[in-house]
Design an enzyme around this catalytic site. Structure first.
Site, PDB file in Angstrom:
ATOM      1  N   GLY A  93      56.402 -12.240 -51.253  1.00 51.15           N
ATOM      2  CA  GLY A  93      55.737 -12.538 -49.981  1.00 51.15           C
ATOM      3  C   GLY A  93      56.500 -11.893 -48.834  1.00 51.15           C
ATOM      4  N   SER A 133      55.986  -9.281 -47.128  1.00 49.88           N
ATOM      5  CA  SER A 133      55.258  -8.375 -46.222  1.00 49.88           C
ATOM      6  C   SER A 133      54.799  -9.066 -44.943  1.00 49.88           C
ATOM      7  CB  SER A 133      54.035  -7.798 -46.946  1.00 49.88           C
ATOM      8  OG  SER A 133      53.147  -8.848 -47.297  1.00 49.88           O
ATOM      9  N   SER A 134      55.050 -10.387 -44.832  1.00 53.63           N
ATOM     10  CA  SER A 134      54.512 -11.112 -43.668  1.00 53.63           C
ATOM     11  C   SER A 134      55.390 -12.315 -43.345  1.00 53.63           C
ATOM     12  CB  SER A 134      53.079 -11.575 -44.013  1.00 53.63           C
ATOM     13  OG  SER A 134      52.636 -12.556 -43.109  1.00 53.63           O
ATOM     14  N   GLY A 135      55.355 -12.744 -42.095  1.00 51.95           N
ATOM     15  CA  GLY A 135      55.946 -14.020 -41.684  1.00 51.95           C
ATOM     16  C   GLY A 135      57.403 -14.220 -42.075  1.00 51.95           C
ATOM     17  N   ARG A 138      50.594  -9.047 -52.521  1.00 55.23           N
ATOM     18  CA  ARG A 138      49.356  -8.485 -53.083  1.00 55.23           C
ATOM     19  C   ARG A 138      48.950  -7.197 -52.383  1.00 55.23           C
ATOM     20  NH1 ARG A 138      45.841 -13.741 -52.304  1.00 55.23           N
ATOM     21  NH2 ARG A 138      47.099 -13.531 -50.411  1.00 55.23           N
ATOM     22  N   LYS A 153      49.908  -3.817 -46.445  1.00 55.82           N
ATOM     23  CA  LYS A 153      50.858  -4.647 -45.674  1.00 55.82           C
ATOM     24  C   LYS A 153      52.296  -4.381 -46.132  1.00 55.82           C
ATOM     25  CE  LYS A 153      49.000  -8.922 -45.911  1.00 55.82           C
ATOM     26  NZ  LYS A 153      49.156 -10.372 -45.814  1.00 55.82           N
ATOM     27  N   SER A 187      60.387 -23.937 -49.844  1.00 54.42           N
ATOM     28  CA  SER A 187      59.542 -25.118 -49.910  1.00 54.42           C
ATOM     29  C   SER A 187      58.992 -25.325 -48.502  1.00 54.42           C
ATOM     30  CB  SER A 187      60.350 -26.320 -50.407  1.00 54.42           C
ATOM     31  OG  SER A 187      59.560 -27.478 -50.421  1.00 54.42           O
ATOM     32  N   TYR A 204      49.015 -29.115 -50.989  1.00 57.75           N
ATOM     33  CA  TYR A 204      50.170 -28.297 -50.586  1.00 57.75           C
ATOM     34  C   TYR A 204      51.481 -29.034 -50.887  1.00 57.75           C
ATOM     35  CZ  TYR A 204      53.178 -25.569 -47.398  1.00 57.75           C
ATOM     36  OH  TYR A 204      54.178 -24.799 -46.847  1.00 57.75           O
ATOM     37  N   LYS A 231      54.660 -28.111 -53.274  1.00 61.29           N
ATOM     38  CA  LYS A 231      56.020 -27.948 -52.748  1.00 61.29           C
ATOM     39  C   LYS A 231      56.995 -29.003 -53.308  1.00 61.29           C
ATOM     40  CE  LYS A 231      55.318 -24.310 -50.097  1.00 61.29           C
ATOM     41  NZ  LYS A 231      55.984 -23.025 -50.388  1.00 61.29           N
TER      42      LYS A 231
HETATM   43  N1  LIG Z   1      54.665 -20.941 -41.576  1.00 66.54           N
HETATM   44  C1  LIG Z   1      54.959 -22.214 -41.737  1.00 66.54           C
HETATM   45  O1  LIG Z   1      54.659 -23.056 -40.878  1.00 66.54           O
HETATM   46  C2  LIG Z   1      55.690 -22.657 -42.947  1.00 66.54           C
HETATM   47  C3  LIG Z   1      55.730 -21.908 -44.115  1.00 66.54           C
HETATM   48  N2  LIG Z   1      56.402 -22.371 -45.223  1.00 66.54           N
HETATM   49  C4  LIG Z   1      56.433 -21.594 -46.465  1.00 66.54           C
HETATM   50  O2  LIG Z   1      57.060 -20.345 -46.235  1.00 66.54           O
HETATM   51  C5  LIG Z   1      56.495 -19.354 -47.064  1.00 66.54           C
HETATM   52  C6  LIG Z   1      56.000 -18.184 -46.212  1.00 66.54           C
HETATM   53  O3  LIG Z   1      55.032 -18.637 -45.324  1.00 66.54           O
HETATM   54  P1  LIG Z   1      54.472 -17.730 -44.127  1.00 66.54           P
HETATM   55  O4  LIG Z   1      55.456 -16.696 -43.796  1.00 66.54           O
HETATM   56  O5  LIG Z   1      53.977 -18.632 -43.102  1.00 66.54           O
HETATM   57  O6  LIG Z   1      53.208 -17.077 -44.870  1.00 66.54           O
HETATM   58  P2  LIG Z   1      52.318 -15.802 -44.503  1.00 66.54           P
HETATM   59  O7  LIG Z   1      50.918 -16.169 -44.848  1.00 66.54           O
HETATM   60  O8  LIG Z   1      52.591 -15.270 -43.167  1.00 66.54           O
HETATM   61  O9  LIG Z   1      52.825 -14.753 -45.608  1.00 66.54           O
HETATM   62  C7  LIG Z   1      52.660 -15.047 -46.955  1.00 66.54           C
HETATM   63  C8  LIG Z   1      53.218 -13.906 -47.795  1.00 66.54           C
HETATM   64  O10 LIG Z   1      53.012 -14.215 -49.184  1.00 66.54           O
HETATM   65  C9  LIG Z   1      52.249 -13.181 -49.792  1.00 66.54           C
HETATM   66  N3  LIG Z   1      51.381 -13.749 -50.811  1.00 66.54           N
HETATM   67  C10 LIG Z   1      50.407 -14.686 -50.652  1.00 66.54           C
HETATM   68  N4  LIG Z   1      49.810 -14.940 -51.812  1.00 66.54           N
HETATM   69  C11 LIG Z   1      50.395 -14.148 -52.733  1.00 66.54           C
HETATM   70  C12 LIG Z   1      50.196 -13.962 -54.127  1.00 66.54           C
HETATM   71  N5  LIG Z   1      49.252 -14.611 -54.802  1.00 66.54           N
HETATM   72  N6  LIG Z   1      50.987 -13.079 -54.782  1.00 66.54           N
HETATM   73  C13 LIG Z   1      51.936 -12.399 -54.098  1.00 66.54           C
HETATM   74  N7  LIG Z   1      52.169 -12.535 -52.800  1.00 66.54           N
HETATM   75  C14 LIG Z   1      51.409 -13.402 -52.111  1.00 66.54           C
HETATM   76  C15 LIG Z   1      51.463 -12.556 -48.631  1.00 66.54           C
HETATM   77  O11 LIG Z   1      51.064 -11.232 -48.868  1.00 66.54           O
HETATM   78  P3  LIG Z   1      49.603 -10.891 -49.471  1.00 66.54           P
HETATM   79  O12 LIG Z   1      48.624 -11.752 -48.781  1.00 66.54           O
HETATM   80  O13 LIG Z   1      49.417  -9.435 -49.252  1.00 66.54           O
HETATM   81  O14 LIG Z   1      49.708 -11.204 -50.926  1.00 66.54           O
HETATM   82  C16 LIG Z   1      52.526 -12.606 -47.544  1.00 66.54           C
HETATM   83  O15 LIG Z   1      53.439 -11.553 -47.716  1.00 66.54           O
HETATM   84  C17 LIG Z   1      55.379 -20.055 -47.839  1.00 66.54           C
HETATM   85  O16 LIG Z   1      55.873 -20.434 -49.097  1.00 66.54           O
HETATM   86  C18 LIG Z   1      55.059 -21.274 -46.995  1.00 66.54           C
HETATM   87  O17 LIG Z   1      54.543 -22.310 -47.763  1.00 66.54           O
HETATM   88  C19 LIG Z   1      57.057 -23.559 -45.186  1.00 66.54           C
HETATM   89  C20 LIG Z   1      57.054 -24.330 -44.060  1.00 66.54           C
HETATM   90  C21 LIG Z   1      56.374 -23.941 -42.866  1.00 66.54           C
HETATM   91  C1  LIG Z   2      64.954 -39.865 -40.774  1.00 64.63           C
HETATM   92  C2  LIG Z   2      63.611 -39.333 -40.981  1.00 64.63           C
HETATM   93  C3  LIG Z   2      63.302 -38.083 -40.226  1.00 64.63           C
HETATM   94  C4  LIG Z   2      61.904 -37.739 -40.471  1.00 64.63           C
HETATM   95  C5  LIG Z   2      61.460 -36.466 -39.849  1.00 64.63           C
HETATM   96  C6  LIG Z   2      60.106 -36.221 -40.329  1.00 64.63           C
HETATM   97  C7  LIG Z   2      59.490 -34.965 -39.852  1.00 64.63           C
HETATM   98  C8  LIG Z   2      58.392 -34.618 -40.800  1.00 64.63           C
HETATM   99  C9  LIG Z   2      57.495 -33.569 -40.341  1.00 64.63           C
HETATM  100  C10 LIG Z   2      56.711 -32.982 -41.470  1.00 64.63           C
HETATM  101  C11 LIG Z   2      56.235 -31.658 -41.082  1.00 64.63           C
HETATM  102  C12 LIG Z   2      55.539 -30.908 -42.173  1.00 64.63           C
HETATM  103  C13 LIG Z   2      55.432 -29.473 -41.739  1.00 64.63           C
HETATM  104  C14 LIG Z   2      54.819 -28.625 -42.768  1.00 64.63           C
HETATM  105  C15 LIG Z   2      54.899 -27.186 -42.368  1.00 64.63           C
HETATM  106  C16 LIG Z   2      54.187 -26.351 -43.339  1.00 64.63           C
HETATM  107  O1  LIG Z   2      54.627 -26.160 -44.431  1.00 64.63           O
HETATM  108  C17 LIG Z   2      52.876 -25.854 -42.879  1.00 64.63           C
HETATM  109  N1  LIG Z   2      52.966 -25.216 -41.622  1.00 64.63           N
HETATM  110  C18 LIG Z   2      52.250 -24.952 -43.867  1.00 64.63           C
HETATM  111  O2  LIG Z   2      52.985 -23.834 -43.946  1.00 64.63           O
END
Ligand SMILES: NC(=O)C1=CN([C@@H]2O[C@H](COP(=O)(O)OP(=O)(O)OC[C@H]3O[C@@H](n4cnc5c(N)ncnc54)[C@H](OP(=O)(O)O)[C@@H]3O)[C@@H](O)[C@H]2O)C=CC1
Ligand SMILES: CCCCCCCCCCCCCCCC(=O)[C@@H](N)CO
Length: 388
Positions: A104, A106-108, A130, A134, A234, A248, A252
Site C-alpha cells: 500500500g 503508493s498512497s497516504g 494494485r 499510482k 492496525s 473494519y 484490525k
Molecule cells: N487514514 C486513516 O484515517 C487511518 C488509516 N489506517 C490504516 O492505515 C493503512 C493505510 O491507510 P491510508 O493511507 O489511509 O489508505 P489509502 O487508501 O490512502 O491507501 C491505501 C493503499 O493500499 C493499497 N491497497 C488497497 N487495497 C489493496 C490491495 N487489495 N492490494 C494491494 N494494495 C492495496 C492502495 O493502492 P491501490 O488502491 O492501488 O491498490 C494504497 O496504496 C490502512 O491499513 C488503514 O486501515 C489506520 C488508522 C487511520
Molecule cells: C483511557 C482511554 C482512552 C480512550 C481513547 C479512545 C479514543 C478512541 C478513538 C477511536 C478512533 C478510531 C479511529 C479509526 C481511524 C481509522 O482507522 C479510520 N479512519 C479508517 O481508516
C-alpha cells in the site's frame, strides 16, 4: 515508648502530626487520647512548649523516614522487577542501508512510510499496490525527493500467487511494512456482505498472504543482515470497537492476534513485530471515508483534526526502530495502548511500569469515554425518533 522498642508506624505518625504530640509523656498521650477525650490540655510553660515543639518536629521527620521505604522502595523494587521481567529483550532495528518493503506504498500513510524509509537511509525501497500508475507516480516522487532507488510491484494482496512472485522478485526484505488497508464505514446492517468480505480479505487475509510469502527469505537472511522487522498498520479502531467500524474493527483486531502469536514464532529468528495504531489520518482513503461515514462515528471519534500521514510515518518508524510491539501515534493513542495492554509483549520496563501504575485510573478514564459515547448514541436515537 521509644525506649521500649519501635512504636507501630501508624501510632508514630498519629503522634507526630497531632496536637497531642506536644505533651511530654507518651503515657499521658495515650491516657488522654483514650480515656479523657474531653478534658483540656494541662497548662504548660513557654519553655517546655518550645522543646516539645522541636521534639515533635523530630518525631515527624522520623515518621516520614519510616514511610520512605513505602514511597520509594516499593516503586523502585517494582521497576527492578519489571526490568528483569520485560520480554522480549530490547532491540534496535536499523533502517540505514536496508531493504524496506511497504505494501500500500503508493498512497497516504504507505507513501509517507516509503518516503521516510528513503530519507532515513534505506538502500532499497520497494512498494506494492494494485494500481501500476499510482505506483509509478509514487516512485517518481520518492526518487525525486531522496535519490533512493524505488522498485514497484503491482499486485493485489488478496492474490497469494502474485504477492509471492512480487516478494521473490524483490529479494530478501529487512523491514516489511504491511500497510495496505481498505475501509467502508457503515453499520453492519447497511454493509453488503461483499463489502465486509472485502475489508476482511484485504486487511486481514491480505496481510497474512504478504507475511507468509515474505517470511522464508526474511528468516534465512537474518544471520548476515541483522535484526529484521515486520510492522503492521492496525488502527485505534483495532484497539476499541467504535460505531460504524464493525467489519473494519474485526479485521484490525484480527491483526493483533496475528501479531502476538507471530512474535512468539519469529523471535528466535531475530524478527521483531510492531503493530501501529493510528487515529484518523489525512490520506486519500480517509478523504473518501469522511464523505460518507455515519454521523455517530464522527461524534464518537470526536477528533476535530486528523493526523498528517507524515507524522504517523515518523511515529511508526520510531516504533519500528525501538522494536516496540505496540506503537501508538498520539497522546490519546498512548492512553488507549496502556488501557488495552492486555497480554501484548512489552520490551520497555518504563512502559511496563506505566502500564501497571496507571491501570486502575485509566480504566476509570475508559469508562468515562464509554459513558460519553453511550450518552451520545442515546441522544442521537432520541432525536431521530422525535423527528419521525
Ligand atoms: N487514514 C486513516 O484515517 C487511518 C488509516 N489506517 C490504516 O492505515 C493503512 C493505510 O491507510 P491510508 O493511507 O489511509 O489508505 P489509502 O487508501 O490512502 O491507501 C491505501 C493503499 O493500499 C493499497 N491497497 C488497497 N487495497 C489493496 C490491495 N487489495 N492490494 C494491494 N494494495 C492495496 C492502495 O493502492 P491501490 O488502491 O492501488 O491498490 C494504497 O496504496 C490502512 O491499513 C488503514 O486501515 C489506520 C488508522 C487511520
Ligand atoms: C483511557 C482511554 C482512552 C480512550 C481513547 C479512545 C479514543 C478512541 C478513538 C477511536 C478512533 C478510531 C479511529 C479509526 C481511524 C481509522 O482507522 C479510520 N479512519 C479508517 O481508516
Amino acid at each position: 515508648m521509644a525506649k521500649s522498642g519501635q512504636p507501630p508506624i501508624v501510632l508514630l505518625l498519629l503522634r507526630a502530626n497531632s496536637q497531642e504530640s506536644r505533651d511530654e509523656s507518651s503515657r499521658h498521650f495515650f491516657y488522654r487520647r483514650h480515656f479523657l477525650k474531653s478534658t483540656t490540655s494541662p497548662p504548660s510553660s513557654a519553655t517546655t512548649s518550645s522543646t516539645n515543639h522541636r521534639r515533635s518536629m523530630a518525631d515527624s521527620l522520623l515518621a516520614y523516614l519510616y514511610f520512605l521505604p513505602l514511597f520509594l522502595l516499593l516503586p523502585l523494587s517494582l521497576i527492578a522487577l519489571l526490568f528483569l521481567l520485560a520480554r522480549p529483550r530490547p532491540v534496535k532495528i536499523p533502517i540505514k542501508n536496508r531493504h524496506v518493503f511497504v505494501t500500500g506504498g503508493s498512497s497516504g500513510i504507505g507513501l509517507a512510510l516509503a518516503h521516510r524509509a528513503a530519507s532515513e537511509g534505506a538502500s532499497r525501497v520497494s512498494i506494492l499496490a494494485r494500481s501500476a500508475d499510482k505506483l509509478e507516480e509514487a516512485k517518481r516522487a520518492i526518487q525525486l525527493a531522496s535519490g533512493v532507488d524505488v522498485e514497484v510491484f503491482p499486485a493485489d494482496v488478496r492474490d497469494y500467487e502474485s504477492v509471492a512472485k512480487a516478494v521473490s522478485d524483490a529479494g530478501p526484505i529487512d523491514v516489511l511494512i504491511v500497510n495496505q488497508g481498505v475501509f467502508v464505514t457503515k453499520e453492519l446492517e447497511k454493509l453488503e456482505l461483499d463489502e465486509v468480505k472485502f475489508m476482511l480479505d484485504v486487511n486481514l487475509m491480505g496481510s497474512i498472504n504478504v507475511i507468509k510469502a515474505a517470511l522464508p527469505a526474511m528468516k534465512s537472511s537474518r544471520k548476515e543482515h541483522g535484526p529484521g522487522s515486520i510492522a503492521l498498520l492496525s488502527s485505534q479502531a483495532g484497539q476499541v470497537g467504535v460505531y460504524g467500524y464493525t467489519a473494519y474493527s474485526a479485521s484490525k483486531f484480527g491483526l493483533r492476534g496475528l501479531a502476538e502469536a507471530l512474535q512468539q514464532e519469529v523471535i528466535a529468528d531475530n524478527i521483531h513485530i510492531s503493530l501501529v495504531f493510528p487515529p484518523d489520518t489525512e490520506t486519500p482513503g480517509f478523504a473518501e471515508e469522511s464523505r460518507t461515514r455515519p454521523k455517530l462515528t464522527d461524534i464518537i471519534v470526536a477528533n476535530p483534526s486528523a493526523m498528517k500521514a507524515e507524522e504517523v510515518a515518523k511515529k511508526a518508524f520510531d516504533g519500528i526502530k525501538r522494536g516496540s510491539f505496540t506503537v501508538p501515534c498520539n497522546f490519546e493513542g498512548l492512553m488507549l495502548s496502556l488501557t488495552t495492554a492486555g497480554m501484548s509483549p512489552q520490551r520497555s520496563f518504563v512502559l511496563a511500569f506505566a502500564e501497571v501504575v496507571t491501570a486502575g485510573l485509566l480504566r476509570v478514564v475508559a469508562l468515562f469515554y464509554l459513558w460519553n459515547w453511550y450518552g451520545s448514541i442515546e441522544k442521537w436515537f432520541r432525536q431521530q425518533n422525535s423527528k419521525h
